[in-house]
Structures are given as C-alpha cells and as structure tokens.
Design an enzyme around this catalytic site. Structure first.
Site, PDB file in Angstrom:
ATOM      1  N   LYS A 130      43.242  66.208 -67.542  1.00  0.00           N
ATOM      2  CA  LYS A 130      42.526  67.473 -67.251  1.00  0.00           C
ATOM      3  C   LYS A 130      41.504  67.799 -68.348  1.00  0.00           C
ATOM      4  O   LYS A 130      40.354  68.116 -68.064  1.00  0.00           O
ATOM      5  CB  LYS A 130      43.530  68.638 -67.122  1.00  0.00           C
ATOM      6  CG  LYS A 130      44.568  68.437 -66.026  1.00  0.00           C
ATOM      7  CD  LYS A 130      45.496  69.622 -65.899  1.00  0.00           C
ATOM      8  CE  LYS A 130      46.378  69.874 -67.109  1.00  0.00           C
ATOM      9  NZ  LYS A 130      47.329  68.785 -67.423  1.00  0.00           N
TER      10      LYS A 130
ATOM     11  N   ARG B  87      49.765  77.853 -63.216  1.00  0.00           N
ATOM     12  CA  ARG B  87      50.828  76.844 -63.094  1.00  0.00           C
ATOM     13  C   ARG B  87      52.032  77.357 -62.328  1.00  0.00           C
ATOM     14  O   ARG B  87      52.988  76.608 -62.121  1.00  0.00           O
ATOM     15  CB  ARG B  87      51.307  76.404 -64.480  1.00  0.00           C
ATOM     16  CG  ARG B  87      50.257  75.683 -65.248  1.00  0.00           C
ATOM     17  CD  ARG B  87      50.810  75.086 -66.496  1.00  0.00           C
ATOM     18  NE  ARG B  87      49.708  74.829 -67.383  1.00  0.00           N
ATOM     19  CZ  ARG B  87      49.645  73.828 -68.246  1.00  0.00           C
ATOM     20  NH1 ARG B  87      50.647  73.005 -68.371  1.00  0.00           N
ATOM     21  NH2 ARG B  87      48.607  73.668 -68.995  1.00  0.00           N
TER      22      ARG B  87
ATOM     23  N   ARG C 152      47.422  59.749 -77.596  1.00  0.00           N
ATOM     24  CA  ARG C 152      46.380  60.794 -77.705  1.00  0.00           C
ATOM     25  C   ARG C 152      46.201  61.264 -79.144  1.00  0.00           C
ATOM     26  O   ARG C 152      47.170  61.454 -79.885  1.00  0.00           O
ATOM     27  CB  ARG C 152      46.742  61.987 -76.825  1.00  0.00           C
ATOM     28  CG  ARG C 152      45.809  63.175 -77.067  1.00  0.00           C
ATOM     29  CD  ARG C 152      45.906  64.225 -76.014  1.00  0.00           C
ATOM     30  NE  ARG C 152      47.253  64.733 -75.843  1.00  0.00           N
ATOM     31  CZ  ARG C 152      47.616  65.499 -74.820  1.00  0.00           C
ATOM     32  NH1 ARG C 152      46.746  65.803 -73.881  1.00  0.00           N
ATOM     33  NH2 ARG C 152      48.852  65.941 -74.741  1.00  0.00           N
TER      34      ARG C 152
ATOM     35  N   ARG D 261      49.180  66.298 -81.345  1.00  0.00           N
ATOM     36  CA  ARG D 261      49.682  67.640 -81.030  1.00  0.00           C
ATOM     37  C   ARG D 261      51.168  67.750 -81.312  1.00  0.00           C
ATOM     38  O   ARG D 261      51.922  66.808 -81.118  1.00  0.00           O
ATOM     39  CB  ARG D 261      49.408  67.968 -79.555  1.00  0.00           C
ATOM     40  CG  ARG D 261      48.035  68.546 -79.348  1.00  0.00           C
ATOM     41  CD  ARG D 261      47.632  68.705 -77.921  1.00  0.00           C
ATOM     42  NE  ARG D 261      48.658  69.139 -76.994  1.00  0.00           N
ATOM     43  CZ  ARG D 261      48.432  69.301 -75.695  1.00  0.00           C
ATOM     44  NH1 ARG D 261      47.229  69.086 -75.194  1.00  0.00           N
ATOM     45  NH2 ARG D 261      49.407  69.685 -74.885  1.00  0.00           N
TER      46      ARG D 261
ATOM     47  N   ARG E  90      57.959  68.647 -70.551  1.00  0.00           N
ATOM     48  CA  ARG E  90      56.748  69.233 -69.972  1.00  0.00           C
ATOM     49  C   ARG E  90      56.476  68.650 -68.585  1.00  0.00           C
ATOM     50  O   ARG E  90      56.079  69.367 -67.668  1.00  0.00           O
ATOM     51  CB  ARG E  90      55.551  68.977 -70.905  1.00  0.00           C
ATOM     52  CG  ARG E  90      55.550  69.891 -72.118  1.00  0.00           C
ATOM     53  CD  ARG E  90      54.636  69.403 -73.228  1.00  0.00           C
ATOM     54  NE  ARG E  90      53.300  69.093 -72.794  1.00  0.00           N
ATOM     55  CZ  ARG E  90      52.479  68.244 -73.425  1.00  0.00           C
ATOM     56  NH1 ARG E  90      52.861  67.645 -74.525  1.00  0.00           N
ATOM     57  NH2 ARG E  90      51.275  68.023 -72.951  1.00  0.00           N
TER      58      ARG E  90
HETATM   59  P1  AP5 Z   1      44.095  64.686 -71.588  1.00  0.00           P
HETATM   60  O1  AP5 Z   1      42.732  64.824 -71.012  1.00  0.00           O
HETATM   61  O2  AP5 Z   1      44.365  65.297 -72.926  1.00  0.00           O
HETATM   62  O3  AP5 Z   1      45.207  65.132 -70.519  1.00  0.00           O
HETATM   63  P2  AP5 Z   1      45.648  66.581 -70.043  1.00  0.00           P
HETATM   64  O4  AP5 Z   1      45.927  66.519 -68.579  1.00  0.00           O
HETATM   65  O5  AP5 Z   1      44.656  67.609 -70.501  1.00  0.00           O
HETATM   66  O6  AP5 Z   1      47.020  66.672 -70.824  1.00  0.00           O
HETATM   67  P3  AP5 Z   1      47.719  67.857 -71.592  1.00  0.00           P
HETATM   68  O7  AP5 Z   1      48.896  67.229 -72.286  1.00  0.00           O
HETATM   69  O8  AP5 Z   1      46.737  68.608 -72.456  1.00  0.00           O
HETATM   70  O9  AP5 Z   1      48.170  68.758 -70.421  1.00  0.00           O
HETATM   71  P4  AP5 Z   1      49.212  69.901 -70.474  1.00  0.00           P
HETATM   72  O10 AP5 Z   1      48.971  70.566 -69.197  1.00  0.00           O
HETATM   73  O11 AP5 Z   1      50.604  69.463 -70.749  1.00  0.00           O
HETATM   74  O12 AP5 Z   1      48.830  70.671 -71.820  1.00  0.00           O
HETATM   75  P5  AP5 Z   1      48.166  72.074 -72.104  1.00  0.00           P
HETATM   76  O13 AP5 Z   1      47.447  71.960 -73.367  1.00  0.00           O
HETATM   77  O14 AP5 Z   1      47.441  72.604 -70.923  1.00  0.00           O
HETATM   78  O15 AP5 Z   1      44.405  63.104 -71.646  1.00  0.00           O
HETATM   79  C1  AP5 Z   1      45.574  62.618 -72.246  1.00  0.00           C
HETATM   80  C2  AP5 Z   1      45.248  61.290 -72.964  1.00  0.00           C
HETATM   81  O16 AP5 Z   1      44.841  60.328 -72.011  1.00  0.00           O
HETATM   82  C3  AP5 Z   1      44.093  61.404 -73.973  1.00  0.00           C
HETATM   83  O17 AP5 Z   1      44.355  60.603 -75.084  1.00  0.00           O
HETATM   84  C4  AP5 Z   1      42.867  60.869 -73.212  1.00  0.00           C
HETATM   85  O18 AP5 Z   1      41.913  60.260 -74.083  1.00  0.00           O
HETATM   86  C5  AP5 Z   1      43.515  59.851 -72.268  1.00  0.00           C
HETATM   87  N1  AP5 Z   1      42.836  59.805 -70.962  1.00  0.00           N
HETATM   88  C6  AP5 Z   1      42.436  60.871 -70.228  1.00  0.00           C
HETATM   89  N2  AP5 Z   1      41.887  60.469 -69.070  1.00  0.00           N
HETATM   90  C7  AP5 Z   1      41.954  59.103 -69.070  1.00  0.00           C
HETATM   91  C8  AP5 Z   1      41.571  58.107 -68.135  1.00  0.00           C
HETATM   92  N3  AP5 Z   1      41.005  58.422 -66.956  1.00  0.00           N
HETATM   93  N4  AP5 Z   1      41.809  56.819 -68.433  1.00  0.00           N
HETATM   94  C9  AP5 Z   1      42.404  56.478 -69.626  1.00  0.00           C
HETATM   95  N5  AP5 Z   1      42.776  57.378 -70.551  1.00  0.00           N
HETATM   96  C10 AP5 Z   1      42.574  58.681 -70.283  1.00  0.00           C
HETATM   97  O19 AP5 Z   1      49.467  72.995 -72.288  1.00  0.00           O
HETATM   98  C11 AP5 Z   1      50.285  72.855 -73.433  1.00  0.00           C
HETATM   99  C12 AP5 Z   1      51.401  73.896 -73.389  1.00  0.00           C
HETATM  100  O20 AP5 Z   1      50.832  75.225 -73.378  1.00  0.00           O
HETATM  101  C13 AP5 Z   1      52.296  73.871 -72.147  1.00  0.00           C
HETATM  102  O21 AP5 Z   1      53.347  72.937 -72.278  1.00  0.00           O
HETATM  103  C14 AP5 Z   1      52.803  75.315 -72.104  1.00  0.00           C
HETATM  104  O22 AP5 Z   1      53.809  75.535 -73.072  1.00  0.00           O
HETATM  105  C15 AP5 Z   1      51.575  76.109 -72.539  1.00  0.00           C
HETATM  106  N6  AP5 Z   1      50.732  76.469 -71.394  1.00  0.00           N
HETATM  107  C16 AP5 Z   1      49.448  76.067 -71.144  1.00  0.00           C
HETATM  108  N7  AP5 Z   1      48.994  76.623 -70.013  1.00  0.00           N
HETATM  109  C17 AP5 Z   1      50.000  77.398 -69.540  1.00  0.00           C
HETATM  110  C18 AP5 Z   1      50.130  78.198 -68.372  1.00  0.00           C
HETATM  111  N8  AP5 Z   1      49.154  78.327 -67.479  1.00  0.00           N
HETATM  112  N9  AP5 Z   1      51.303  78.836 -68.173  1.00  0.00           N
HETATM  113  C19 AP5 Z   1      52.311  78.744 -69.060  1.00  0.00           C
HETATM  114  N10 AP5 Z   1      52.261  77.976 -70.178  1.00  0.00           N
HETATM  115  C20 AP5 Z   1      51.096  77.307 -70.402  1.00  0.00           C
END
Ligand code: AP5
Length: 214
Positions: free
Chosen positions: A14, A89, A128, A161, A172
């Site tokens: 994402k 979410r 990552r 992270r 997660r």
């Molecule tokens: P990346 O692009 O970082 O993936 P992502 O989907 O953004 O992964 P996240 O781990 O950030 O998602 P998340 O939803 O768990 O975390 P968030 O920060 O929102 O890619 C991952 C890796 O793959 C990278 O190294 C990249 O280079 C590589 N890659 C990407 N695309 C690729 C491709 N096509 N091919 C090859 N490699 C690729 O949330 C974190 C925490 O915050 C949650 O656990 C929760 O506690 C809280 N939180 C956030 N939002 C909410 C909400 N709405 N409600 C409640 N709690 C929330």
C-alpha cells in the site's frame, strides 16, 4: 472532495503504490500508519494511547484514528482528491469516514484491494527498511537505496519498523483478516471494490491501479 481507499494486508504494498500514485496523479495522501507513528514519536496524547496497540500488532481504537483522519479531511481543501492508505479497517471506521465525507460534501470514488499471498507479504516485510523522516519505503532486495542504509530522497539513515518483528507481523496479518474482511465485503456489495494483483513490482502494480481507476 473524493477519496480513493487503499486496502490490503500488511506488506501488500500500500505505502509503495501510494508514493507512485501521489507522484503520478497528485493525490493528497493520508496514511493512517504514518500519522500514528508520527504521533508516537512526538508523544502526543493520541500517540501515547496508540503505541501499546501498535506494539502488539493490534488495531488502535476506531474513535482515535477516526478523529485523526477526520480532522485532516475537514481541514483540507473542498475540491481535493485524497488517497487513504490503511483507513478504514473496520466497519466502525467506515461509518466515521462516511459521516465526515457527508459533512464535507465528499464521496468514496473507489476502494483498491491489493491482493497478495500472506507468505509473500511476510517475506516483503522482513526485508523492509523505511526512512523515519520522509517515510520512503525500501527493501533489501526489491528496492535497494543507492547508498547502503541511507534514504535516496533525504539522506536519513534507514530503520526497521518496531512492529516488523515476525511475531507482530503474524498478529497484524491475522487481525487484517479478522477485522478488515467485513469492510471489503461492504465495498464489494456497493460495486466500489477494485481488486488488483499485488505481485510484479511497485511500478507494475501502480499501472494496474491506474487502469482500474480510469
Ligand atoms: P509496503 O509498501 O511498506 O507495504 P504496506 O502494505 O504499506 O505494509 P504495511 O506493513 O505498512 O501495512 P500495515 O497496514 O500493516 O501498516 P500501517 O503502517 O498502515 O511494502 C512492504 C515491503 O515490500 C517494502 O519493503 C517494499 O519495498 C516491498 N514491496 C512493496 N511492493 C512491492 C512489489 N510490488 N514487489 C516487490 N516488493 C514490494 O499500520 C501500522 C499499525 O498502525 C497497525 O498495525 C495498527 O496498529 C495501526 N493502524 C494503522 N491504521 C489503522 C487503522 N485504520 N485503524 C486502527 N489501527 C491502525
């Protein structure tokens, strides 16, 4: 105002496609995870409350993240095109979003679902590295910075992270399947859901997204 929502498991890409979409289409980005991590770093009241949930791989309370995202939408320009990475979410968060959009005269344009196998998502997260300053996302194999361990954009040292420990990642992903599947079903029933294959590199996945958005 309209919003495009990015859905997908942790590690599905994402944040990576969000950066491409912002650069190519000028979306205003609201990334809920980045907002929360900033709040944790700044030790705001919301950050202190959120930290314990994030460390455990749980979702933070709906009202907390709903208020943070709602504030940005309410304060933004009325004609903006927003990209929401990671929000909503839960169905309760979707309700908060819709109430906010109704008050701002906004609509949901589409919900993009990045489809990726859990094992591949887990492997991606293991490699990552992120920039704590400008939030750029790297990978030790798939997206290597020009200079080892340093952000190409702003020169800051890259980090892993806190919530990328294997046991937290597993939690997660479990929570994603438990809590976000209902939101996905709602978007599907409304004809707003656009599933996109998440393999093949960030530029390729972005191309697919742009195709379904036109
Ligand atoms: P990346 O692009 O970082 O993936 P992502 O989907 O953004 O992964 P996240 O781990 O950030 O998602 P998340 O939803 O768990 O975390 P968030 O920060 O929102 O890619 C991952 C890796 O793959 C990278 O190294 C990249 O280079 C590589 N890659 C990407 N695309 C690729 C491709 N096509 N091919 C090859 N490699 C690729 O949330 C974190 C925490 O915050 C949650 O656990 C929760 O506690 C809280 N939180 C956030 N939002 C909410 C909400 N709405 N409600 C409640 N709690 C929330």
């Amino acid at each position: 105002m309209d919003v495009v929502i990015l859905l997908g498991a942790p590690g599905s890409g994402k944040g990576t496609v969000a950066a491409h979409l912002v650069a190519q289409r000028g979306f205003m980005l609201i990334a809920s995870g980045d907002m929360l991590r900033d709040a944790v770093t700044r030790k705001t009241a919301a950050g202190v409350e959120a930290q314990v949930y994030m460390t455990d791989g749980e979702l933070v309370p709906d009202a907390l993240i709903g208020r943070m995202v709602g504030d940005v939408l309410r304060e933004g320009p009325a004609d903006a095109h927003y990209l929401l990475d990671g929000f909503p979410r839960t169905v309760a968060q979707l309700d908060i979003l819709e109430a906010t959009l109704a008050a701002c005269g906004g609509t949901i344009a589409a919900a993009i679902l990045l489809e990726l196998d859990d094992d591949e998502a887990t492997e991606r997260i293991a490699g990552r590295r992120v920039c704590p300053a400008c939030k750029a996302v790297y990978h030790v194999v798939a997206k290597v910075p020009q200079s080892d361990g340093v952000c190409d954009t702003c020169g800051t040292a890259l980090i892993q992270r806190d919530d990328d420990l294997p046991e937290t990642v597993a939690q997660r992903i479990k929570i994603y399947h438990q809590q976000t599947s209902e939101v996905i079903e709602v978007f599907a029933a409304r004809g707003l859901l656009k599933p996109v294959v998440g393999t093949g590199g960030g530029a390729k996945v972005t191309e697919r997204i742009l195709k379904v958005l036109t």
